[in-house]
Every structure is written in structure tokens, then in C-alpha cells.
Write a protein that holds these residues in place. Sequence first.
Motif, PDB file in Angstrom:
ATOM      1  N   TYR A 133      -5.920   3.803   7.970  1.00 49.82           N
ATOM      2  CA  TYR A 133      -5.606   2.987   6.799  1.00 49.82           C
ATOM      3  C   TYR A 133      -6.568   1.801   6.724  1.00 49.82           C
ATOM      4  O   TYR A 133      -6.913   1.202   7.752  1.00 49.82           O
ATOM      5  N   ASN A 151      -4.008  -4.024   5.854  1.00 50.72           N
ATOM      6  CA  ASN A 151      -3.216  -4.657   6.921  1.00 50.72           C
ATOM      7  C   ASN A 151      -3.765  -4.349   8.312  1.00 50.72           C
ATOM      8  O   ASN A 151      -3.045  -3.978   9.233  1.00 50.72           O
ATOM      9  N   ASP A 161       7.382  -2.060   3.670  1.00 51.84           N
ATOM     10  CA  ASP A 161       6.431  -1.786   2.590  1.00 51.84           C
ATOM     11  C   ASP A 161       4.999  -2.020   3.082  1.00 51.84           C
ATOM     12  O   ASP A 161       4.767  -2.637   4.120  1.00 51.84           O
ATOM     13  N   ASN A 162       4.066  -1.540   2.310  1.00 53.73           N
ATOM     14  CA  ASN A 162       2.655  -1.600   2.683  1.00 53.73           C
ATOM     15  C   ASN A 162       2.005  -2.942   2.377  1.00 53.73           C
ATOM     16  O   ASN A 162       0.824  -3.134   2.664  1.00 53.73           O
ATOM     17  N   ASP A 163       2.766  -3.851   1.793  1.00 53.75           N
ATOM     18  CA  ASP A 163       2.243  -5.198   1.604  1.00 53.75           C
ATOM     19  C   ASP A 163       2.375  -6.019   2.883  1.00 53.75           C
ATOM     20  O   ASP A 163       1.650  -6.997   3.081  1.00 53.75           O
ATOM     21  N   ARG A 201       2.017  -1.315   7.679  1.00 54.91           N
ATOM     22  CA  ARG A 201       1.459  -0.032   7.259  1.00 54.91           C
ATOM     23  C   ARG A 201       2.302   1.082   7.877  1.00 54.91           C
ATOM     24  O   ARG A 201       3.065   0.829   8.826  1.00 54.91           O
ATOM     25  N   PRO A 202       2.206   2.296   7.362  1.00 53.67           N
ATOM     26  CA  PRO A 202       3.116   3.358   7.816  1.00 53.67           C
ATOM     27  C   PRO A 202       3.079   3.659   9.308  1.00 53.67           C
ATOM     28  O   PRO A 202       4.088   4.106   9.867  1.00 53.67           O
ATOM     29  N   LYS A 240      -1.268   3.348   0.116  1.00 47.67           N
ATOM     30  CA  LYS A 240      -0.757   1.984  -0.027  1.00 47.67           C
ATOM     31  C   LYS A 240       0.229   1.868  -1.183  1.00 47.67           C
ATOM     32  O   LYS A 240       1.168   1.071  -1.143  1.00 47.67           O
ATOM     33  N   LEU A 272       7.601   2.887   0.450  1.00 47.36           N
ATOM     34  CA  LEU A 272       8.085   3.373   1.747  1.00 47.36           C
ATOM     35  C   LEU A 272       9.599   3.264   1.868  1.00 47.36           C
ATOM     36  O   LEU A 272      10.246   4.165   2.418  1.00 47.36           O
TER      37      LEU A 272
END
Length: 365
Positions: free
Chosen positions: A27, A30, A320-322, A325-326, A350, A354
Motif C-alpha cells: 500500500y 499511511n 478506515d484507510n484514513d 491500512r488493511p 484506499k 473497511l
Amino acid sequence: MLVQFKVSGFKNFKDQLDFQLDKVNNYEFNMDAIKDGVVKTALVYGENGEGKSNLSSAIFDITLHLTDKQKKLEFYTQYLNLELNQNAEFYYKFKFNDFFLEYRYQKSDAEKLLFEELMINSKQVIYFDHVKNTGHVTLGGAETLNRDLTDKNISFIKYIGNNTILHKNEENKAFDQFLHFVDNMLLISSLERNKYQGFRTGSGSVAKEIIENGKLSDFQSFLKRAGLEFHLEEREDEGEKIIACNFNGQLVNFYSIASKGTTSLTLFYFWLMQFDKLSLIVIDEFDAFYHNKLARFVVEEILQTQVQAILTTHNTSIMDNDLLRPDCYFNLVQGNVTSIAASTNKELRKAHNLEKMYRAGSFNE
């Protein structure tokens, strides 16, 4: 950094739980949540009874026999898994520059070691059988060490660290880094009370330490960043240093007007002052007294530091991706802990929601 942790036979972990922190994806957002290819900041989710608190205490079992720091043996009641009725086994893998150090041991209870094995870059350098009282070590400088631990309820690893002057080489440096890392691990089981394991000993006044470290102004700024406006001053009450709030010239004790959330945040700041000395921090249910905005704020504060952190939570609103990250969000289900990135065949981007996917069961594949 801690790269991988495994445990079996401990509390509700009947079968082997494998917590892998080095399974990161490519990714491009982040990036501060990852360090040297290892997850630096992890959030672990799980329903009640899945073992989030047990996972925290399992990771910190290592501090019980390798350090002289704070111990909370009440975290380790009913130590062995009741179904398995076998010894508990622990495995840790650490990364120190170009060296990988693996440490494996078994225990029959929190204070009784059965064997220990330590490997550096896949080479066994220490082994000790505590039942037979025999073992060996190949680390330079420890060759002549007396290996008889009869009547000594002590880790052989700790015994080597305390009784040898090892040769100066890269292998021994990794061993020293390992001992230093474990010595500076911190588990916080409650941000309501100062209940912790590892890193230091004893308890003290949070307010007094903030004041004596010259951090009162910084603490006020910290609270302001969290959206809390206080005008703080140092005062004494019956000979004790206290933090006072100034309300239009009237001074009151900060703790007399602070909410549970603010008190919890104050305790977090107390430990945050010491983050530069920590190697790993685990906070169980870190956001129990926070609303979503404050929980996010705490994670953002941790991300700005260099310490590796594992936080357990129920709060999916910050998934969340803010924020992360997953590959930094983990799901603990039926004794397995897996990142949500590794829990689906979908290619997560992104823009993906999620939390919505998590609630829909997309990460139970």
C-alpha cells in the motif's frame, strides 16, 4: 521489532495462535504505520470472549521471567488451557537490523519454565532443559559459564545476560538488543487505573510526574489538540504536587472535574511522556472511555512516535484507510488472529469502506 508471536496451550488458546506482523502489503498510503517491513501500529478487533486480553497477557508472558520489571500475576490465573491439559508454549520472532532472533519456551505455569531455545538467523545459540538442568550456549564469551541452575528458578537466558561479558560481535549485539527490547516492553491493561506490566516498577502520582518532568504546559497543549480546553497550574495540596485548573481565577483540582475520558487520556499522556524509551506498547481496550474522535486522536499520537504498538478495541468506527491500512487491522476469531488484508481475496484499495465490509462479514472468508 516484534515480527511474529505464537502461543498454544495458554488460557483460551488451545491450538496455536499465530500473530504475524511482517505480512505487509504494498500500500502506498499511511506508510508511518509500517517500519522496516513490519507493522508498527496494529489494531486488534474481536468480540467479547475471543481472547483479546489473553492475547495481550500472552505476549507479555516473556517479561515475567526475563525482566525484573512490574509483574501482574493476576493476569495469569488459570494459566493453562483447560481442554488441552498440556504445557503452554510461546514463540517470539524479533528483527534487529539484519538479524532475526527467535525465542521459544514452554511453561507449566506463569513462573515455571520447562525449556528455552534461542536462535539467531536460524542458528541455535542457546538451549536449556530446566527439567533435566542441562543445556548449552555458543555465544562468544559465555563458553565457560556455569550451567548448573539447580535450585535456581531463573531463566537461562536471563542468567546469561546477568552473568557474562559477551564478546563484541554482531551476533551478541542482537542478543543484547533482544534483552533490551524485552526490558522495555509495556502492557497497559486499563487506562482507567494505572494497571500495567513491564517497563518499570511501582506506582506513583501521575500529576506529580507530569509536573516534575516539566511537562505541564505540554500536557495542556496535548489536551487542547484533543479538543479539551483547560488552563492548568501547578499547586500543592497537603504537601503533594497537584494539577489545578484555573476557572476565572478560581483554582480546583484537575481530577475533581475531569471526566472518565479525560482521566483516561491523562494516564495515556503519562505513558506517552516515556514513549521514547519503550520498545513495544500493548494497550488492552485502549478506547474504552473515548468517543470516536478521541480514539482516533490517540492512534494518531502513537503514529507520530517510533514505538511499536498493539491496541485492542471494539470500535469499528476507526477502522478506515484514513487512519491506518488493511494490513494493520487484525481480526481475532476462534483462536486465530489475521489482518483483514489477509482475510479476503478482494484487492483492498484506499477508497474501500473497511468498516462496512467488516460488518458485512467480508473478512471472515
